[in-house]
Design an enzyme around this catalytic site. Structure first.
Site, PDB file in Angstrom:
ATOM      1  N   VAL A 155       0.845  -1.199   0.000  1.00 43.63           N
ATOM      2  CA  VAL A 155       0.000   0.000   0.000  1.00 43.63           C
ATOM      3  C   VAL A 155       0.881   1.251   0.000  1.00 43.63           C
ATOM      4  O   VAL A 155       0.705   2.160  -0.817  1.00 43.63           O
ATOM      5  CB  VAL A 155      -0.949  -0.006   1.222  1.00 43.63           C
ATOM      6  CG1 VAL A 155      -1.766   1.278   1.257  1.00 43.63           C
ATOM      7  CG2 VAL A 155      -1.858  -1.215   1.175  1.00 43.63           C
ATOM      8  N   TYR A 156       1.825   1.277   0.920  1.00 44.09           N
ATOM      9  CA  TYR A 156       2.717   2.444   1.032  1.00 44.09           C
ATOM     10  C   TYR A 156       3.502   2.676  -0.260  1.00 44.09           C
ATOM     11  O   TYR A 156       3.481   3.776  -0.836  1.00 44.09           O
ATOM     12  CB  TYR A 156       3.662   2.222   2.205  1.00 44.09           C
ATOM     13  CG  TYR A 156       4.733   3.271   2.375  1.00 44.09           C
ATOM     14  CD1 TYR A 156       4.429   4.640   2.343  1.00 44.09           C
ATOM     15  CD2 TYR A 156       6.062   2.904   2.595  1.00 44.09           C
ATOM     16  CE1 TYR A 156       5.418   5.590   2.516  1.00 44.09           C
ATOM     17  CE2 TYR A 156       7.050   3.855   2.773  1.00 44.09           C
ATOM     18  CZ  TYR A 156       6.728   5.201   2.728  1.00 44.09           C
ATOM     19  OH  TYR A 156       7.702   6.150   2.893  1.00 44.09           O
ATOM     20  N   GLY A 157       4.184   1.633  -0.737  1.00 46.54           N
ATOM     21  CA  GLY A 157       5.027   1.783  -1.926  1.00 46.54           C
ATOM     22  C   GLY A 157       4.225   2.191  -3.149  1.00 46.54           C
ATOM     23  O   GLY A 157       4.645   3.055  -3.925  1.00 46.54           O
TER      24      GLY A 157
END
Ligand code: NAP
Length: 248
Positions: A155-157
């Site tokens: 999700v972050y990347g």
């Protein structure tokens, strides 16, 4: 050559902590009127106080970037306080790590709201006026894991990969009007936000040629450079400030 930001107003999101707070400090030291922003009014006041007590100019604007109305209000208030916004640093970010199977939808939505939607609508609110004036600089803060796959960073990347593509798209869209849009891609950096990662932050740092965790001031130096006129020829780059991790 030390960049001079005298007469410029800079809005730095997520500047109540970590990398953003250091960007705010460095810009103010070089003469900018810095608009410090975040949700936490106490940390915001402390950041503003630290800048003012060193002779710099700063004001705090409270905003929750997960809330679209608050994002709009932030842009309006920034123009009210600064007269105009010459520099926008989209630094605030959420970086929870979890296997894909364990990510609640609410967390996915919040990460994308803060890491992608908020920068998008801040640029929508502020970049056209920069373009009309023929001058402005926007620096987005992404991450090394927007470039390579790291288990647990789906999700972050991916949210920061979106911000990296937006950096290039905005460079194409606003560059001819004199607005430069670039990004800095930090590696593991010691901040309040990474304190809970404990030894796994140091573990990540061992994968970099530098072989140590970075400091907020080292990342901030890259952001301040891209925001400065020294970088006049630089449009649409993603500058790794990651101890060399993307090189290997
Ligand atoms: P940090 O110490 O956790 O600071 C994050 C900042 O974002 C705080 O000022 C926080 O302010 C603000 N923020 C978070 N959620 C917000 C929301 N909903 N609305 C408004 N502000 C919000 O983080 P950091 O380590 O300095 O990271 C800064 C940026 O660098 C992030 O975009 C991160 O993804 C990126 N980055 C960091 C590292 C690292 O190792 N540290 C590595 C790569 C990339 P409030 O708490 O006051 O709301």
């Amino acid at each position: 050559m030390t960049a001079d930001f005298t007469g410029r107003t800079a809005l730095v999101t997520g500047s109540t902590s970590g990398i953003g707070r250091e960007v705010a400090r460095q810009l103010a030291t070089r003469g900018a009127h810095v608009l410090v922003s975040g949700r936490d009014a106490e940390r915001g006041a402390a950041t503003v106080e630290a800048i003012r007590s060193s002779g710099g100019k700063a004001d705090f604007i409270q905003a929750d970037l997960a809330d679209p109305a608050s994002v709009q209000q932030l842009a309006v208030r920034a123009i009210e306080l600064g007269g105009q916004v010459d520099i926008l640093v989209n630094n605030a970010g959420l970086f929870p790590f979890a296997p894909t199977a364990e990510v609640p939808q609410q967390e996915f939505d919040e990460v994308y709201a803060v890491n992608v939607r908020a920068p998008f609508f801040l640029v929508q609110a502020l970049a056209p006026a920069m373009a009309e004036r023929g001058n402005g600089a926007i620096v987005n803060v992404t991450t090394m894991v927007a470039t390579f796959g790291l288990a647990g960073a789906a999700v972050y990347g991916s949210s920061k990969a979106a911000l990296q593509l937006l950096t290039k798209t905005w460079a194409a869209e606003f560059g001819a009007a004199g607005v430069r849009v670039n990004a800095v891609s930090p590696g593991p950096t010691r901040t309040e936000g990474t304190a809970s990662m404990g030894s796994s932050l140091d573990g990540l740092a061992t994968t970099t040629p530098l072989n140590r965790v970075g400091k907020p001031e080292e990342v901030a130096a890259g952001i301040v450079f891209l925001a400065s006129d020294t970088a006049a020829q630089i449009h649409g780059v993603v500058l790794p400030v990651d101890g060399g991790r993307l090189a290997v």
